[in-house]
Design a protein around this motif. Structure first.
Motif, mmCIF file in Angstrom:
data_model
loop_
_atom_site.group_PDB
_atom_site.id
_atom_site.type_symbol
_atom_site.label_atom_id
_atom_site.label_comp_id
_atom_site.label_asym_id
_atom_site.label_seq_id
_atom_site.Cartn_x
_atom_site.Cartn_y
_atom_site.Cartn_z
ATOM 1 N N ILE A 7 43.906 46.012 39.795
ATOM 2 C CA ILE A 7 44.426 47.090 41.039
ATOM 3 C C ILE A 7 43.089 47.138 42.016
ATOM 4 O O ILE A 7 42.126 47.509 41.572
ATOM 5 N N ALA A 8 43.322 46.848 43.348
ATOM 6 C CA ALA A 8 42.264 46.784 44.275
ATOM 7 C C ALA A 8 41.979 48.275 44.857
ATOM 8 O O ALA A 8 42.860 48.943 44.652
ATOM 9 N N GLU A 9 40.751 48.582 45.314
ATOM 10 C CA GLU A 9 40.478 49.885 45.950
ATOM 11 C C GLU A 9 40.672 49.490 47.400
ATOM 12 O O GLU A 9 40.640 48.221 47.824
ATOM 13 N N ALA A 14 44.880 46.159 51.581
ATOM 14 C CA ALA A 14 43.717 45.300 50.389
ATOM 15 C C ALA A 14 44.541 45.532 48.971
ATOM 16 O O ALA A 14 44.330 44.708 48.387
ATOM 17 N N GLN A 15 45.250 46.646 48.807
ATOM 18 C CA GLN A 15 45.788 46.808 47.480
ATOM 19 C C GLN A 15 46.992 45.742 47.305
ATOM 20 O O GLN A 15 47.353 45.161 46.534
ATOM 21 N N TYR A 16 47.952 45.711 48.618
ATOM 22 C CA TYR A 16 48.918 44.762 48.352
ATOM 23 C C TYR A 16 48.260 43.152 48.408
ATOM 24 O O TYR A 16 48.895 42.318 47.902
ATOM 25 N N GLN A 17 47.302 42.981 49.250
ATOM 26 C CA GLN A 17 46.520 41.545 49.051
ATOM 27 C C GLN A 17 46.198 41.227 47.468
ATOM 28 O O GLN A 17 46.512 40.064 47.183
ATOM 29 N N PRO A 21 49.923 38.258 44.745
ATOM 30 C CA PRO A 21 49.812 37.075 44.158
ATOM 31 C C PRO A 21 49.948 37.482 42.658
ATOM 32 O O PRO A 21 50.518 36.437 41.722
ATOM 33 N N GLN A 22 49.878 38.709 42.058
ATOM 34 C CA GLN A 22 49.889 38.851 40.733
ATOM 35 C C GLN A 22 51.327 39.184 40.311
ATOM 36 O O GLN A 22 51.930 38.557 39.108
ATOM 37 N N TYR A 148 54.833 43.170 52.788
ATOM 38 C CA TYR A 148 54.378 42.503 51.436
ATOM 39 C C TYR A 148 55.244 42.725 50.343
ATOM 40 O O TYR A 148 55.365 42.126 49.373
ATOM 41 N N LEU A 149 56.408 43.446 50.484
ATOM 42 C CA LEU A 149 57.402 43.566 49.381
ATOM 43 C C LEU A 149 58.568 42.477 49.707
ATOM 44 O O LEU A 149 58.983 42.184 48.733
#
Length: 166
Positions: A7-9, A14-17, A21-22, A148-149
């Motif tokens: 999980i990105a900060e 940025a969290q979606y980016q 891919p995951q 993103y979804l």
């Protein structure tokens, strides 16, 4: 793929980016639609900690509850009713900043304040499920979330078009 989510900060984008891919890798590595939807809902929920994240599957003329993360939910939703049924009937994403202002909103949880629902379509373009996300705060979703979804829903739609396997 390993069952570990990174999980990105930072910003939601940025969290979606980091997430996209995951999640796409989870879908591509799984042939069972229920397993793929379960991991998708868990990954999205873990990343954003929204009130409710999950899927409803089209069965006849109603949506039936599928894999989800969050509080107990409505089990069946008729076509054209509420945000989920409307997104299905219109075959388009609905972003609702205030669910109380949505005509015919179905309150599965009184804590839900805003919602986004995206259709999942098979190869023929038929809506076979919807991705439903509820937040406990107003105006939590935008075109950014849709952008993103949508690829997640497209990837899941491809699984509906494949023969079922175990």
């Amino acid at each position: 793929m390993a069952e570990q989510l990174l999980i990105a900060e930072g910003s939601r984008e940025a969290q979606y980016q980091a997430l996209l891919p995951q999640v796409l890798a989870l879908i591509e590595s799984e042939s069972d639609i229920i397993a793929a939807m379960a991991n998708c809902s868990a990954a999205i929920q873990q990343t954003f900690n929204w009130l409710w994240t999950g899927f409803y599957l089209v069965k006849g003329e109603q949506l039936v509850l599928g894999p989800f993360q969050g509080p107990i939910a409505c089990t069946r939703i008729p076509k054209g009713r509420g945000v989920c049924g409307s997104a299905w009937a219109q075959a388009q994403t609905l972003i609702v900043p205030d669910v109380d202002a949505f005509p015919g909103h179905i309150a599965c949880s009184s804590a839900a304040r805003s919602e986004i629902v995206l259709p999942v379509c098979d190869a023929a373009g038929t809506v076979v499920a919807v991705l439903d996300i509820d937040a406990s705060e107003l105006a939590q979703f935008s075109e950014l979330d849709q952008r993103y979804l949508a690829p997640v829903c497209a990837a899941l739609g491809k699984l509906f078009s494949q023969p079922a396997s175990s």
